[in-house]
Design a protein around this motif. Sequence first.
Motif, mmCIF file in Angstrom:
data_model
loop_
_atom_site.group_PDB
_atom_site.id
_atom_site.type_symbol
_atom_site.label_atom_id
_atom_site.label_comp_id
_atom_site.label_asym_id
_atom_site.label_seq_id
_atom_site.Cartn_x
_atom_site.Cartn_y
_atom_site.Cartn_z
ATOM 1 N N GLY A 29 0.955 -1.176 0.163
ATOM 2 C CA GLY A 29 0.019 0.072 0.150
ATOM 3 C C GLY A 29 0.805 1.261 0.092
ATOM 4 N N LYS A 59 -9.163 -14.800 -4.939
ATOM 5 C CA LYS A 59 -9.588 -13.580 -4.201
ATOM 6 C C LYS A 59 -9.713 -13.602 -2.937
ATOM 7 C CE LYS A 59 -11.717 -9.306 -5.569
ATOM 8 N NZ LYS A 59 -12.739 -8.538 -6.390
ATOM 9 N N ASN A 60 -9.063 -12.809 -2.259
ATOM 10 C CA ASN A 60 -8.974 -12.803 -0.763
ATOM 11 C C ASN A 60 -10.106 -11.665 -0.298
ATOM 12 O OD1 ASN A 60 -6.924 -14.646 -0.566
ATOM 13 N ND2 ASN A 60 -5.540 -12.905 -1.010
ATOM 14 N N ASP A 61 -10.500 -12.129 1.120
ATOM 15 C CA ASP A 61 -11.448 -10.947 1.867
ATOM 16 C C ASP A 61 -11.017 -9.483 1.591
ATOM 17 O OD1 ASP A 61 -12.979 -13.288 2.193
ATOM 18 O OD2 ASP A 61 -12.312 -13.676 4.145
ATOM 19 N N ASP A 62 -9.850 -9.285 1.733
ATOM 20 C CA ASP A 62 -9.345 -8.071 1.547
ATOM 21 C C ASP A 62 -9.269 -7.337 0.352
ATOM 22 O OD1 ASP A 62 -7.032 -9.341 0.642
ATOM 23 O OD2 ASP A 62 -5.795 -8.605 2.169
ATOM 24 N N GLY A 63 -9.761 -8.106 -0.555
ATOM 25 C CA GLY A 63 -9.838 -7.510 -1.946
ATOM 26 C C GLY A 63 -8.709 -7.721 -2.886
ATOM 27 N N THR A 64 -7.837 -8.335 -2.242
ATOM 28 C CA THR A 64 -6.391 -8.722 -3.139
ATOM 29 C C THR A 64 -6.663 -9.968 -4.148
ATOM 30 O OG1 THR A 64 -5.268 -10.124 -1.251
ATOM 31 C CG2 THR A 64 -4.908 -7.630 -1.408
ATOM 32 N N LYS A 92 -3.378 -4.357 -6.239
ATOM 33 C CA LYS A 92 -4.002 -5.448 -5.495
ATOM 34 C C LYS A 92 -3.850 -6.889 -5.986
ATOM 35 C CE LYS A 92 -6.334 -2.482 -2.561
ATOM 36 N NZ LYS A 92 -5.943 -2.634 -0.975
#
Length: 739
Positions: free
Chosen positions: A55, A370-375, A402
């Motif tokens: 980030g 795809k992960n829960d954090d959007g990555t 991402k």
Amino acid sequence: MIPKLMQSLHLPGQKIQASRRQFLLGALAAGSGVAIGYHVLAATPAAASGTAGSGADALAFTPYLTIDADGKVTVLSSQFEMGQGSYNGLATLVAEELDADWSTIEVLGVAGNVKAYGNIAFGGTLQGTGGSTSMFTSFERYRTAGATARAMLVAAAASDWGVSASDITVENGVLSHVSGKSGGFGTFAAKAATLPAPAEVTLKAPADWKLIGNEKLKRFDSARKANGTEQYTIDVKLPGMLTAVMIHPPLFGATLKSFDATAARSVKGVVDVVETPRGVAVVAETMWAAIKGREAVTAVWDESAAEKRGTPELMAMYKDIAGKAPAAIARKDGDADAGFASSARVMEATFEFPYLSHAAIEPLNAVARKNDDGTLEIWGGHQFPDVYQMLASQIAGVTPDKVQLHVMKTGGSFGRRAVFDGDVVVESVYVAKAIGYRAPVKVQWTREDDMRAGRYRPAYVHQMKAGIDADGQLVAWSDHVVGQSIMGKTMFDGMVKNGVDPTSVEGANNLPYAIPNQTIGLTTTEVGVPVLWWRSVGSTHTAFAAEVFLDEIAEATGKDPIAFRLSMLEPDSRHAVILKMVAEKAEWEKPVAAGRFRGVSVAESFGTVVAQIAEVSLNDSGGIKVERVVAAVDCGLVINPDQVRAQVEGGIGFGLGAILAEEITLSGGTVDQANFDMYTPLRIDAMPSVEVHILASANPPSGIGEPGVPPIGPAVANAIYKALGKRIRVMPFAKSLSA
């Protein structure tokens, strides 16, 4: 794989360096260890973020190596490992300057920061592996990283011991002081991470190298490759992961109209059947269930825009075009027409080359989650990681930062994993998206998918012409190349200049021979068969046509093939030197053994010159056996001699299989070959004895993964002529010899 033209900004022979206007060396605390790499200069931290997924608050740092508290050294490779040994080469560069213990070395692939990992040979604007440029782009930057880490460890030890750094020596991962104090890298890694990186480091002189150029140094990863513990994309297993197989259009250019998956959904283990822009995907709990489900799907295709021509029609068209004036000129020296007109003898020859499959041992595959954090995470053979990251982000609707790429080792590529549209990588994202990202998805192609879904070495026809004067000198030369463009209508379309795709004519438009009048022409065809670079790209056909035709001309002038070539080369040129070397090593001047026949060729590709002499024999039924190949190589400074020999040996086997029997043919637009029963790479009993001799050189390292391929075909063809009195002009040899 990727052509020499990609080295246009930094050609072999120039000093390889990372400019300090672009990079500074720095250190980053890594747990209880230290990480060393190039600290990217940028206006904001966000602009210089590290690996994908970082980030805006991430440190502006991307390391080239880490050292942990146990003393383990991990080299973070910008270059993709597909069997060619780039990981081993980079490990050697780092370990040499670091004075590390070779047994503690590990290498991981990294991606996501083009400023740190951009290939210098590509201008530094794209991370990618190809064109046999891995050592060229890495030689200075990874040595510098190793030397910097060594200096910081020494500084940390000096501080701890209260001694002068100049009194500390480093060997095999251990720092020692004249007082008897000593400690391993792990002992000082944490403290080293807190110290500033030195502004300048001095790299070792070649006389002090222990690993670079070491004949006895073996690959760090040999054991796990031999015992089967090495991990590839095909081995990836994630919790809850599903496996998908694709149904691709049966004809190139066809599009999906509709499909019926009712029966497929009733197959045990099948969980979904979904449409994607690249075809239909059958998603299941296991590979077997996915394959059985695929067999139950009925698909209807719109073939109105599909390529429906077969090989006979295409080759007839190519030969017709070859007999006419070329559409574009790639090279023009003197006046070829006048040279032919004044020649005492004019010779002509037509050469035909088929489509070729890459046929890597590991069929294409990729895993997306795809992960829960959007990555979005993607595991795969990321040969063009920046391209794949961008494409995946567009499909998933996320920003590129991402998308995290896990760069897996791959069981071969030969150019196949370096694609413009992302291929199987984007398929994995499309399928994961189509099922709502509810589970990780591995898209795995079968061998039949891999062989029939396109991306071949283009088919070509060469129309050759040579003019010989009354003194037996070659005074005029022309080569009209006809075939598809690899670069055209892709992200590299801008490299097609004045109608010339450099990948179509490389090796032809830079012949080293002094021919006063020559023209290299090109006509690019419009065919719907998808094509791609293939190990050694243009030189796979240009070298064959040139070197076989030169042998024919040498015979017509009554000259020895090597002497004829040398008469057109500067005595101290690289080609001349390597030709003399191979002649000496193969004892060309001595009569060949009874029942043996010899042929020679020389070719330059990717900055490396390779000459080969092949010996063939005839069996009782008139069949050909390649018995022995002697190769001489000038690839600049050699980092891993054992690896150089292995790559040349592998290139000879790869190229020999192609010219003996391999071809992709089409009937009505459909590919005829589907597996190794019809597409036949070299069998082990057909592999000749190979001797590789390396020219000592202090020039910067040039390519070695590909240059062994081009000379083998013409060398064998020239030997076969000596055995049978028959010129080979149509590939593969099996087709010519049976005619």
